[in-house]
Design an enzyme around this catalytic site. Structure first.
Site, PDB file in Angstrom:
ATOM      1  N   SER A 145      -3.067  -4.345   4.952  1.00  0.00           N
ATOM      2  CA  SER A 145      -2.358  -3.080   5.448  1.00  0.00           C
ATOM      3  C   SER A 145      -1.982  -2.492   4.232  1.00  0.00           C
ATOM      4  CB  SER A 145      -1.031  -3.873   6.117  1.00  0.00           C
ATOM      5  OG  SER A 145      -0.141  -4.500   5.257  1.00  0.00           O
ATOM      6  N   LYS A 146      -1.359  -1.057   4.700  1.00  0.00           N
ATOM      7  CA  LYS A 146      -1.073  -0.227   3.706  1.00  0.00           C
ATOM      8  C   LYS A 146       0.101  -0.652   3.010  1.00  0.00           C
ATOM      9  CE  LYS A 146       0.422   4.615   3.257  1.00  0.00           C
ATOM     10  NZ  LYS A 146       0.659   5.627   3.692  1.00  0.00           N
ATOM     11  N   ARG A 147       0.929  -1.268   3.763  1.00  0.00           N
ATOM     12  CA  ARG A 147       2.283  -1.980   2.859  1.00  0.00           C
ATOM     13  C   ARG A 147       1.970  -2.909   1.974  1.00  0.00           C
ATOM     14  NH1 ARG A 147       6.037  -5.783   5.115  1.00  0.00           N
ATOM     15  NH2 ARG A 147       4.454  -6.072   6.928  1.00  0.00           N
TER      16      ARG A 147
ATOM     17  N   GLY B  41      -0.698  -2.891   0.205  1.00  0.00           N
ATOM     18  CA  GLY B  41      -1.575  -2.474  -0.996  1.00  0.00           C
ATOM     19  C   GLY B  41      -2.906  -1.770  -0.564  1.00  0.00           C
TER      20      GLY B  41
END
Ligand code: GLU
Length: 471
Positions: free
Chosen positions: A248-250, A252
């Protein structure tokens, strides 16, 4: 029943609500490959009903990512927001068939219900207060309240399907409550739109992330209520990052387009993603055509795949190594251009062919190509370090021999260097190092004979003359 199997139709149905990482686009690759394998159709459907979170920018990211990876679609993009009249029409059918009913429970009442259930250690769920049943007296309709519409879910029995990844999945109907299919303003909700679309678009196989597996039993009930045959399902396990967290973006993850911008080749990324959740024996490296020939739903992995950037880079290096110099040159030229480097001479295709063995990305290839278009002045100290008096004499002799060299080829240069080394009793680095430094300004280059061959006779001699003084 007809004996002909229907034409395979698959879809990718992203919600344009932000970020798209490699795990997300894998959910496009597999349905695309499945449709191509069967000579069927692949459809792109943008699920943009979450108007608060959907953006045009993220639609563009989806379109660009698919184009970059070469995942062409046969129909679409369809936009759910443009299909609202159709959803309302189907909703009306369900209403007339008594399959949906209005529910006037307010948010406050729903919250209170939820609290009571949680306090009693029950699973929070709608309790059917407004569900009409024979002989049941419904509460009085509150004035001035627009109801939501709920789907009348069977209360007994089970719902099941064969999942290509999970095998047989069976859910008890009493685990499901009556789903809201339309909001008070009449707009249909997510699960309902998905089913109407899958029916209208004739989808035969739904291949999607397993974060949707809880929606499937609800969607199956809606298919049944509409008298439609549901598609087959494959719910793909999540992709984890290197630390074992959900990609996920969160956590990285990079965007698909960032890989494009970093100089990854679409074929390498497709090959990498193909293996991230599917296998064909031990095959690791295969062409797009091979992938499409092999791809099936029976060999999807059932445990979460783990993303490994080092492996992706390794694969990209492999693809770069096997890509034609002219193709690489077309990718490298604009990068050099953007850096203010005009790659006229030596020929960029030949430069790329020489450098492609050592680059993991096209961007690295471009950086390395600077060697040929942006020579730097050799560092005097470095040169002194590498050049002995004996070396200097040998270098002068080499320069003279090279002046008459014809043809100016890698082989001829290599042979000349060898002869001079022999005559002077020197080892390769004693001549190759200063030669590299004088011609390119760098200590590290590919094989010196190949580099000199590419620079061309005039340039090499001019640089040696500049250093040694013209003979
Ligand atoms: N729109 C959903 C998502 O982006 C996919 C729905 C589906 O494939 O059924 O996660």
């Amino acid at each position: 029943m007809s004996s002909t199997t229907p034409r395979v139709r698959t879809r990718f149905a992203p919600s344009p609500t932000g970020f798209m990482h490699l795990g997300n686009i894998r959910s496009a690759l597999y349905p695309w490959a499945y449709a191509r394998h069967h000579g069927g159709d692949f459809i792109l459907r943008i699920e943009d009903t979450d108007t608060e979170r959907s953006t045009e920018e993220s639609v563009q990211v989806i379109l660009q990512a698919m184009e970059w990876l070469g995942l062409g679609y046969d129909e679409g993009p369809y936009y759910q927001m443009q299909r609202m009249p159709r959803y309302r029409e189907v909703l009306e059918q369900l209403r007339q068939a008594g399959m949906v009913y209005p529910c006037y429970m307010s948010t406050t009442e729903l919250d209170a219900l939820r609290e009571r259930q949680l306090a009693a250690k029950q699973k929070p769920r709608y309790d059917g207060t407004w569900r009409p049943e024979p002989g049941k007296v419904l509460p009085p309709v509150p004035a001035g309240v627009q109801p939501v519409w709920r789907f009348r879910t069977p209360t007994t029995g089970t719902v099941s399907w064969h999942d290509y990844v999970k095998g047989r999945v069976e859910i008890r109907n009493d685990e499901l409550d009556d789903l809201v299919v339309a909001r008070p303003d009449g707009t249909p909700t997510y699960n309902f739109c998905v089913v109407v679309d899958d029916i209208d678009m004739g989808i035969t196989d739904v291949i999607r992330g397993d974060d949707h597996v809880n929606n499937t039993p609800r969607q199956l009930h809606i298919f049944n209520a509409l008298g439609a045959t549901p598609p087959r399902y494959a719910h793909l396990p999540t992709v984890l990052n290197e630390q074992g967290e959900k990609l996920s973006k969160r956590h990285g993850a990079k965007s698909v387009l960032q890989y494009r911008d970093e100089g990854f080749l679409p074929d390498a990324v497709v090959n990498y993603l193909a293996r991230l959740g599917w296998s064909h024996g031990d095959a690791e490296i295969f062409s797009r055509a091979q992938f499409l020939e092999w791809f099936d739903l029976d060999h999807l992995g059932s445990s979460p795949a783990q993303f490994d950037e080092a492996k992706l880079r390794w694969l990209n290096a492999h693809y770069i190594k096997h890509t034609d110099g002219t193709v690489l040159a077309d990718l490298v030229r604009p990068l050099l251009w953007a850096q203010g480097v005009v790659a006229e001479s030596p020929d960029l295709s030949a430069v790329c062919e020489l450098l492609r063995d050592r680059a993991q990305t096209v961007n690295e290839l471009a950086d390395q190509a600077h060697l040929f278009y942006r020579p730097t002045v050799p560092d005097a100290e470095q040169l002194a370090h590498h050049l002995s008096d004996a070396g200097r004499a040998a270098l002068a002799e080499l320069r003279d021999a090279m002046r008459n060299l014809a043809p100016w080829s890698r082989e001829a240069i290599a042979a000349t260097i060898k002869e001079v080394l022999k005559r002077h009793g020197l080892k390769m680095p004693q001549l190759a190092m200063p030669l590299r430094l004088i011609v390119t300004g760098r200590e590290q280059t590919p094989a010196v004979d190949a580099v000199l061959a590419l620079f061309g006779q005039d340039v090499v001699l001019a640089r040696l003359d500049a250093y040694l003084g013209a003979a």
